[in-house]
Write a protein that holds these residues in place. Structure first.
Motif, short mmCIF file in Angstrom:
data_model
loop_
_atom_site.label_atom_id
_atom_site.label_comp_id
_atom_site.label_asym_id
_atom_site.label_seq_id
_atom_site.Cartn_x
_atom_site.Cartn_y
_atom_site.Cartn_z
N ASN A 55 50.37 39.21 50.08
CA ASN A 55 49.02 39.39 50.60
C ASN A 55 48.88 40.78 51.22
N PRO A 76 48.36 31.50 45.50
CA PRO A 76 47.36 32.47 45.04
C PRO A 76 46.73 32.05 43.72
N ASP A 79 41.68 35.16 41.44
CA ASP A 79 41.19 36.37 42.10
C ASP A 79 42.28 37.02 42.95
N GLU A 80 43.08 36.18 43.59
CA GLU A 80 44.10 36.70 44.52
C GLU A 80 45.16 37.55 43.83
N GLN A 81 45.48 37.23 42.56
CA GLN A 81 46.58 37.93 41.88
C GLN A 81 46.16 39.18 41.12
N ASN A 85 42.92 43.26 43.92
CA ASN A 85 42.88 42.47 45.14
C ASN A 85 44.26 42.35 45.79
N LYS A 86 45.09 41.52 45.19
CA LYS A 86 46.40 41.18 45.78
C LYS A 86 46.22 40.78 47.25
N LYS A 87 45.24 39.91 47.45
CA LYS A 87 44.94 39.39 48.78
C LYS A 87 44.68 37.90 48.66
N TYR A 88 44.98 37.17 49.74
CA TYR A 88 44.82 35.72 49.73
C TYR A 88 43.41 35.32 50.17
N VAL A 90 40.42 35.30 48.71
CA VAL A 90 39.31 36.22 48.49
C VAL A 90 38.29 35.65 47.50
N ASN A 119 50.38 31.52 52.39
CA ASN A 119 50.33 30.38 51.48
C ASN A 119 51.62 29.59 51.55
N HIS A 124 51.76 32.47 41.76
CA HIS A 124 50.37 32.32 41.31
C HIS A 124 50.21 31.25 40.23
#
Length: 256
Positions: A55, A76, A79-81, A85-88, A90, A119, A124
């Motif tokens: 994240n 994840p 969208d998260e992966q 982004n690479k954010k949880y 989102v 997480n 993912h």
């Protein structure tokens, strides 16, 4: 955060980032085709860009950040992966979570500024249930990765939470830990490894365990619906008190 809290958080962040980098290097080529195949029947095509997701929102946290919560999702999603982004949290679930705290100022929490989002596993899949496909089709290496990643996340999260509370001092905040998405923590669920490790790492130590709460997931507004239903049966409670009572009730249901 206090200087001690930030040092503790920084060490956690570095270790977590390094872990995800190593897992991507070791398992990325093996995971990608499995992750694509797992989503084939019920998910539109999408690019799998980051099989094991760190994240990157954690990199935006500084010593000046007021961390009030650690929120634990499942794993994840699409969208998260994405590389951009690479954010949880989102996607839609994250938007619902951010909207909830924005509408309920009583929590004094900005979901994007005052929350450490983690997480139960950084592996993912487009949908959490797709982890079952990876466990079935991925062989021993993938099964071991998914289980050990849960144990890693539970252990490191419990250590982080308790250390942040221990080092709050007079000026710092003792954060709460919100475990959201409890369906797969039940018997035969995907995250029993996480559940077992988390329980052992707290060992039900009252001082810290009392700051752990369990809720339905933010997705499909289940968290808000559950809380609203609970409040309708306990009309004398404010929303923060109701959330704490509901989270404690679900924690008892899951952990005993």
């Amino acid at each position: 955060m206090t200087p001690n809290q930030f040092e503790i958080f920084s060490d956690f962040r570095d270790e977590f980032c390094t872990y995800c980098m190593k897992m991507n290097k070791a398992y990325g080529d093996l995971l990608k085709p499995l992750q694509i195949a797992a989503s084939a029947d019920d998910t539109p095509d999408y690019p799998v860009e980051t099989p094991v997701v760190y994240n990157s929102a954690l990199d935006e946290i500084t010593e000046k950040s007021d961390i009030r919560m650690i929120v634990i999702g499942d794993n994840p999603g699409k969208d998260e992966q994405l590389d951009k982004n690479k954010k949880y949290l989102v996607g839609q679930s994250g938007k619902l979570a951010a909207g909830f705290f924005e509408k309920n100022a009583e929590f004094n929490t900005d979901f994007r500024k005052n929350v450490i989002i983690l997480n139960k596993t950084p592996v993912h899949t487009a949908k959490t249930t797709h982890l079952k496909y990876l466990l079935k089709k991925g062989g021993n290496d993938v099964r071991t990765l998914i289980l050990e990643s849960q144990i890693f996340m539970a252990e490191k999260t419990a250590m982080l939470h308790q250390a942040l509370c221990n080092n709050a001092g007079e000026d710092g905040i003792k954060p709460e830990l919100w475990l959201v998405g409890y369906a797969e923590l039940k018997d035969k669920g995907l995250f029993l490894g996480y559940k077992k490790e988390l329980s052992e790492d707290y060992d039900k130590t009252e001082e810290f365990w009392n700051r752990v709460y369990v809720f339905q997931h933010f997705s499909m507004n289940r968290f808000s619906i559950d809380l609203k239903t609970f409040m309708s049966k306990h009309s004398g409670l404010g929303i923060v008190e109701a959330a704490h009572e509901l989270g404690s009730l679900h924690k008892k249901e899951i952990f005993g």
